[in-house]
Design an enzyme around this catalytic site. Structure first.
Site, PDB file in Angstrom:
ATOM      1  N   PRO A   2       2.086  -0.863 -19.918  1.00 24.23           N
ATOM      2  CG  PRO A   2       3.090  -0.613 -17.846  1.00 24.23           C
ATOM      3  CD  PRO A   2       2.728   0.134 -19.078  1.00 24.23           C
ATOM      4  CD  GLU A   3      -2.006  -5.093 -21.482  1.00 22.23           C
ATOM      5  OE1 GLU A   3      -3.092  -5.280 -20.930  1.00 22.23           O
ATOM      6  OE2 GLU A   3      -1.884  -4.470 -22.547  1.00 22.23           O
ATOM      7  CE  LYS A  51      -2.920  -0.952 -17.140  1.00 22.56           C
ATOM      8  NZ  LYS A  51      -3.014  -0.185 -18.386  1.00 22.56           N
ATOM      9  CG  ASN A 165      -3.630   0.051 -25.588  1.00 20.10           C
ATOM     10  OD1 ASN A 165      -4.704   0.435 -25.154  1.00 20.10           O
ATOM     11  ND2 ASN A 165      -2.648   0.887 -25.912  1.00 20.10           N
ATOM     12  NE  ARG A 250      -4.515   4.660 -23.417  1.00 22.21           N
ATOM     13  CZ  ARG A 250      -4.617   3.687 -22.514  1.00 22.21           C
ATOM     14  NH1 ARG A 250      -4.684   2.432 -22.892  1.00 22.21           N
ATOM     15  NH2 ARG A 250      -4.660   3.972 -21.247  1.00 22.21           N
TER      16      ARG A 250
END
Ligand SMILES: [Zn+2]
Length: 260
Positions: A2-3, A51, A165, A250
Site C-alpha cells: 500500500p501507498e 505506512k 511502487n 521490487r
C-alpha cells in the site's frame, strides 16, 4: 504494497469511527497480544505515519499496525443481532457502541506505550502526508547516499515516508528519470519530492492512485502496471524489471525513451 495515501484514508475512516469514543471491545488475534483488553479505554487519536497506523488511547497505549503486503481494514456499524465479524484473516477488532473496525491480514499488530512510539516510527523520514512534511529534510536524507539508484532511495521509508511502487514508477516517469539513475546525478531533487507529495495529496481522499488525471479504468497510470504496452507519450514499449538489493527486489516500470 500500500501507498501512503491508502494509510491516510484508512486512518480517516478509523478516526471517524473510533476517535472520541470509548472502546467496548478489543480482540487481538495475534498470540503475543491475545490477552490485551482495551475495552473501557477512550480512543484519543488515530494517526497515519508513512505506512504505519497509530491508534492512541487514554490509557497511554498505542495500537500500532502496518498493512505490509495484504492488510486492509473494514469499518461497519454495530447492530444488535448482527454477528461479530469472524474470519481467519482477522488480526484485530476494535469496537465501540456504534462502530466495529476490523483489521485483516495486518503485517504488524502490536500494543506499545504511547511514549515509546519512536521505537516503531522514529526511523521514518518526513511523512509526505504528515503535518510536519519537510521537503528540504527529505532531500537531505535522500542525498546521504549519492550513488544509490533513485528507484531504491525513494522507497526507503527512512528517507521519506509514504511512497510505494505505484508512485515511485509514476514520479520517475513524470520527471523523466530512469529508476537506476544515481540520486547524486539528479539536479532537481526538490521538484521530485514535491511531485510525490502532490500526487499522494491529490489521491488521499479517493480510491485508487491516479497520476494521469484520467480516472477511467486502465487510464490511471503512465507506466505502472503497463509493461509491454506503448508509452502514452512516445509509443515506446514500457519496460518492466526488478530492482533492489537481493531478496528485496521490487517491480519497476519505465519508458526507456522518456526516462534517462
Ligand atoms: Zn515514452
Amino acid at each position: 504494497m500500500p501507498e501512503g495515501d491508502v494509510i491516510w484514508s484508512t486512518a480517516r475512516r478509523l478516526r471517524a469511527a473510533l476517535a472520541g469514543q470509548v472502546l467496548t471491545r478489543s480482540d487481538f488475534r495475534v498470540p503475543k497480544f491475545a490477552t490485551v483488553d482495551l475495552s473501557g479505554q477512550l480512543v484519543t487519536e488515530v494517526v497515519p505515519r508513512g505506512k504505519h497506523l497509530l491508534v492512541r488511547t487514554s490509557g497511554g497505549l498505542t495500537v500500532h499496525t502496518h498493512l505490509k503486503m495484504d492488510g486492509f481494514w473494514r469499518v461497519r456499524a454495530v447492530h444488535p443481532g448482527v454477528r461479530p465479524v469472524e474470519s481467519f484473516k482477522l488480526r484485530l477488532l476494535l469496537a465501540n457502541a456504534q462502530w466495529e473496525a476490523a483489521g485483516y491480514l495486518l503485517g504488524v499488530t502490536e500494543v506499545i506505550p504511547t511514549v515509546e512510539e519512536d521505537t516503531v516510527i522514529g526511523h521514518l523520514g518526513p511523512d509526505l502526508l504528515g503535518p510536519d512534511w519537510d521537503p528540504a529534510r527529505a532531500v537531505s536524507l535522500l542525498s546521504r547516499d549519492r550513488d544509490r539508484p533513485v528507484g531504491e532511495a525513494l522507497l526507503d521509508q527512512r528517507n521519506l515516508a509514504g511512497i510505494g511502487n505505484v508512485y515511485l514508477a509514476e514520479m520517475l516517469f513524470l520527471r523523466g528519470l530512469d529508476p537506476s539513475r544515481p540520486v547524486g546525478s539528479i539536479e532537481d531533487l526538490p521538484a521530485l519530492v514535491n511531485l510525490g507529495r502532490r500526487l499522494l495529496d491529490a489521491n488521499k481522499a479517493r480510491p485508487g492512485h491516479v497520476t494521469t488525471g484520467d480516472t477511467r479504468r486502465g487510464q490511471e497510470h503512465w507506466v505502472y502496471g503497463r509493461g509491454g504496452k506503448p508509452c502514452r507519450r512516445c509509443g515506446t514499449r514500457i519496460m518492466k524489471g526488478e530492482q533492489g538489493p537481493a531478496g528485496e527486489e521490487r517491480l519497476r516500470f519505465w519508458c526507456p525513451n522518456c526516462q534517462l
